[in-house]
Scaffold this motif. Structure first.
Motif, short mmCIF file in Angstrom:
data_model
loop_
_atom_site.label_atom_id
_atom_site.label_comp_id
_atom_site.label_asym_id
_atom_site.label_seq_id
_atom_site.Cartn_x
_atom_site.Cartn_y
_atom_site.Cartn_z
N LEU A 103 -7.95 2.00 11.03
CA LEU A 103 -8.57 0.72 11.41
C LEU A 103 -7.49 -0.33 11.68
O LEU A 103 -7.55 -1.07 12.68
CB LEU A 103 -9.47 0.27 10.26
CG LEU A 103 -10.43 -0.88 10.53
CD1 LEU A 103 -11.50 -0.44 11.50
CD2 LEU A 103 -11.05 -1.37 9.23
N ALA A 104 -6.49 -0.40 10.77
CA ALA A 104 -5.43 -1.40 10.91
C ALA A 104 -4.57 -1.13 12.15
O ALA A 104 -4.28 -2.04 12.92
CB ALA A 104 -4.56 -1.42 9.65
N VAL A 105 -4.17 0.12 12.33
CA VAL A 105 -3.33 0.45 13.49
C VAL A 105 -4.10 0.20 14.79
O VAL A 105 -3.62 -0.46 15.71
CB VAL A 105 -2.83 1.90 13.41
CG1 VAL A 105 -2.20 2.34 14.73
CG2 VAL A 105 -1.82 2.03 12.27
N ALA A 168 -6.83 -6.91 -5.51
CA ALA A 168 -6.50 -6.20 -4.26
C ALA A 168 -7.40 -5.01 -3.95
O ALA A 168 -7.19 -4.34 -2.96
CB ALA A 168 -5.04 -5.76 -4.24
N ASP A 169 -8.43 -4.71 -4.75
CA ASP A 169 -9.38 -3.65 -4.40
C ASP A 169 -8.70 -2.36 -3.97
O ASP A 169 -9.12 -1.73 -2.99
CB ASP A 169 -10.30 -4.09 -3.25
CG ASP A 169 -11.11 -5.30 -3.62
OD1 ASP A 169 -11.91 -5.21 -4.56
OD2 ASP A 169 -10.94 -6.34 -2.97
N GLY A 170 -7.65 -1.99 -4.65
CA GLY A 170 -6.95 -0.75 -4.30
C GLY A 170 -5.83 -1.00 -3.32
O GLY A 170 -4.67 -0.77 -3.62
N CYS A 171 -6.20 -1.49 -2.13
CA CYS A 171 -5.20 -1.57 -1.07
C CYS A 171 -5.62 -2.55 0.02
O CYS A 171 -6.72 -2.43 0.55
CB CYS A 171 -5.02 -0.16 -0.48
SG CYS A 171 -3.98 -0.05 0.96
N TYR A 172 -4.77 -3.52 0.30
CA TYR A 172 -4.92 -4.35 1.49
C TYR A 172 -3.76 -3.99 2.44
O TYR A 172 -2.66 -3.72 1.98
CB TYR A 172 -4.81 -5.85 1.16
CG TYR A 172 -5.84 -6.40 0.20
CD1 TYR A 172 -7.14 -5.88 0.15
CD2 TYR A 172 -5.53 -7.46 -0.65
CE1 TYR A 172 -8.08 -6.41 -0.72
CE2 TYR A 172 -6.47 -8.00 -1.52
CZ TYR A 172 -7.74 -7.47 -1.56
OH TYR A 172 -8.66 -8.00 -2.42
N VAL A 173 -4.02 -4.00 3.72
CA VAL A 173 -2.97 -3.69 4.70
C VAL A 173 -2.92 -4.81 5.73
O VAL A 173 -3.96 -5.21 6.26
CB VAL A 173 -3.27 -2.37 5.45
CG1 VAL A 173 -2.13 -2.04 6.42
CG2 VAL A 173 -3.46 -1.22 4.47
N THR A 174 -1.72 -5.33 5.99
CA THR A 174 -1.55 -6.27 7.08
C THR A 174 -0.62 -5.65 8.11
O THR A 174 0.52 -5.32 7.80
CB THR A 174 -0.96 -7.61 6.58
OG1 THR A 174 -1.86 -8.17 5.62
CG2 THR A 174 -0.80 -8.60 7.73
N THR A 175 -1.14 -5.44 9.31
CA THR A 175 -0.32 -4.88 10.38
C THR A 175 -0.01 -5.97 11.40
O THR A 175 -0.84 -6.84 11.67
CB THR A 175 -1.05 -3.73 11.09
OG1 THR A 175 -2.42 -4.06 11.23
CG2 THR A 175 -0.94 -2.43 10.33
#
Lengths: 367, 367
Positions: A103-105, A168-175
């Motif tokens: 989703l992030a990529v 952080a609910d496990g994992c946040y990703v900022t791309t």
């Protein structure tokens, strides 16, 4: 006077409210009235816009940021670059059709593609929760790597922070992503003209509804998966076939309705959409009925809106329909000189209604 | 055999452990043994390195990422670009000398500067907690804008997400940055040679100790502020004055000790440092004694390590000392062919000890 001022908001007609909204969009000074951040501020609707305009644009003021596109297009070292960033906080992290990683990529690739750029490289910043399974992180990074390969980009730099349990609910990703473009003119709503056609690239709302089903908030089983996908190929074909592409915008948070409102407000033109022309799968329509929401506001992660000069409409549609990701693209409406800043929907029942921008997104934490 | 294998880790001498670590650094296959993420994985020490190598590099494998510098340097559209990202989760958000906003901008500017690049533009991704005061967000963005102006960069694109109450500690910020460089050769540890000098740009540990005092974890009052600052000016002067600059690295998480270990391992050379030559303010030394930690491991946010060819040592030092931000720069050690992969400290008491990489950072959530 005091009485008048207090009485006005309650007495304002729908039309007055719409006009006020347009005026705010025009003068670029929307008010942020709350003293504290609410979930609506992150949902992509008018609350998000007010926050962006009155806090971020106010602080950082520069032409690239004020263009408020999916990314910034700027000159750097004699080259025209596109640059974009997106934070992902979707829950659950894994869902049918994808996970927070692809989703992030795809999201960042698509933001670059919507700027008319060729994606070159990505960065990934992870905020991990103490106790997050390393196996889940491996699954997410594998999925990011596969999505990056598919889009022909590399993840060249990154960062990792860890926060305490419960955050952080496990994992946040900022791309973030960088792309290059040789297009002489930058795509944007200022290029829109009355008579242009509005194209939606495929069936809408599948990502949002998939997430709601994955959360167990809908007591239905449906053969449905997120539409998350990289759009570089169909968009390259579209730009090649149709020089008259005015603007591209992916229909993520807030859905197609929010994108159309943003474009109408920025272009100071009207948009009229035919409800019957909008591609929506029956299962999405059914789920939206259960949720009491309009699929026009539901997030997609692999669909976009294109505004195209009418002379190029057929070529644009043919180019899109030739690619599997956009095989169901459809002309859904047109740009008008009437009703500037407004989006009107010709309903299946023969009526017309205003499609306004919502304050928040009916479905939070969708991306 | 089974007995041998089981007995070995317990019986391994310190020297054997160091050799094993060097071998892991050489073969680039450090093991991640835990099944779950711990705070140490985000602290910048050897646990972070194991995570990066065995999860992120493993998934994304490409030359730019594998260089493991402060940012990636790559060709895009015929130009040499630098690209970097950093997530910031510092607590508290506001502290003497700065806040999460200028910390993020300066951190990203400095990562670009450490690549030998001129920073051009930044992106900012915000993850906000529901209920976060808008006034605090305005304060953070004002501070980001001021830091960006000081560094001559623009914040051209961004994103905002909101998560539920209890998540995100108010505000996390992820900044990414793009810079351009005309330098024909990329700086990096592979350019280091025995005999090179090691320079530290100013007094170390002030950011980390300031944060600990701001958290109330130290019952002292000290006239101390974070060293957060943009380093583009002194580094430009350094690169102009000293063509023999081999590598630059800012001494953030893990401090100077971690940077030196990274450089020694990557260059497969030794580093010898004189303890008496390292600039540390008495208040930082005192606070570190109370905390029972070594200032060499404490994060700075406006200091860097430079490795410079010995013929350029005097010119480099003079160039740095002429700028207020690096007026206290000092030559603290040298690169050796002996003890590859190891950092040795000549102590003030006339002894020598190994400065190893820690598993985690003694001070979590420092940036």
């Amino acid at each position: 006077m005091t009485v008048d001022r207090a009485a006005r908001p309650a007495a304002a007609s729908r039309e007055e409210q719409v006009l006020e909204r347009i005026e705010r969009a025009r003068t670029r000074r929307p008010r942020i009235t709350q003293e504290r951040i609410t979930l609506a501020h992150g949902a992509g609707g008018s609350a998000t816009h007010a926050l962006i305009e009155s806090v971020f644009v106010e602080a950082f003021r520069n032409p690239e940021l004020e263009a408020l596109g999916d990314g910034a297009v700027l000159e750097a070292g004699g080259r025209r670059l596109a640059f974009t960033t997106d934070a992902f906080v979707v829950t659950p992290l894994f869902f049918p059709g994808g996970d927070i990683g692809d989703l992030a990529v795809n999201g960042t690739v698509n933001d670059l593609v919507m700027c008319g750029a060729r994606p070159v490289c990505l960065s990934a910043g992870f905020i991990l929760e103490e106790g997050f399974p390393v196996a889940d992180l491996r699954r997410i990074t594998a999925s990011m790597a596969a999505a990056a390969r598919r889009a022909g980009v590399r993840v060249v730099t990154g960062d990792t922070k860890v926060v305490q349990r419960g955050k952080a609910d496990g994992c946040y990703v900022t791309t973030s992503g960088v792309g290059v473009t040789d297009r002489p003119s930058v795509l944007g709503p200022s290029r829109m003209r009355p008579g242009d056609v509005v194209i939606v690239s495929g069936p809408i709302g599948e990502h949002g509804v998939t997430i709601m089903i994955a959360r167990g908030e809908l007591d239905i089983e449906a053969d449905l998966a997120s539409d998350t996908a990289p759009l570089h190929e169909p968009v390259a074909a579209l730009l090649e076939a149709a020089p008259g592409v005015r603007v591209l915008r992916d229909a993520t948070r807030g859905g197609v309705a929010t994108v159309l409102n943003e474009l109408a407000a920025a272009a100071r033109l009207g948009v009229v959409v035919r409800e019957a022309a909008i591609p929506v799968r029956p299962v999405v329509n059914g789920a939206c009925e259960l949720l009491g929401i309009d699929p026009l506001y539901v997030a997609c992660e692999g669909r976009f809106v294109a505004v195209v000069a009418s002379r190029d409409a057929d070529a644009a549609l043919a180019a899109l329909r030739a690619h599997p990701l956009t095989a169901e693209a459809a002309i859904v409406g047109r740009v008008t000189a009437d009703n500037p800043g407004m989006v009107l929907l010709d309903t299946a029942f023969g009526g017309t209604r205003v499609v306004d921008m919502l304050v928040g997104d009916p479905l939070p934490r969708i991306c």
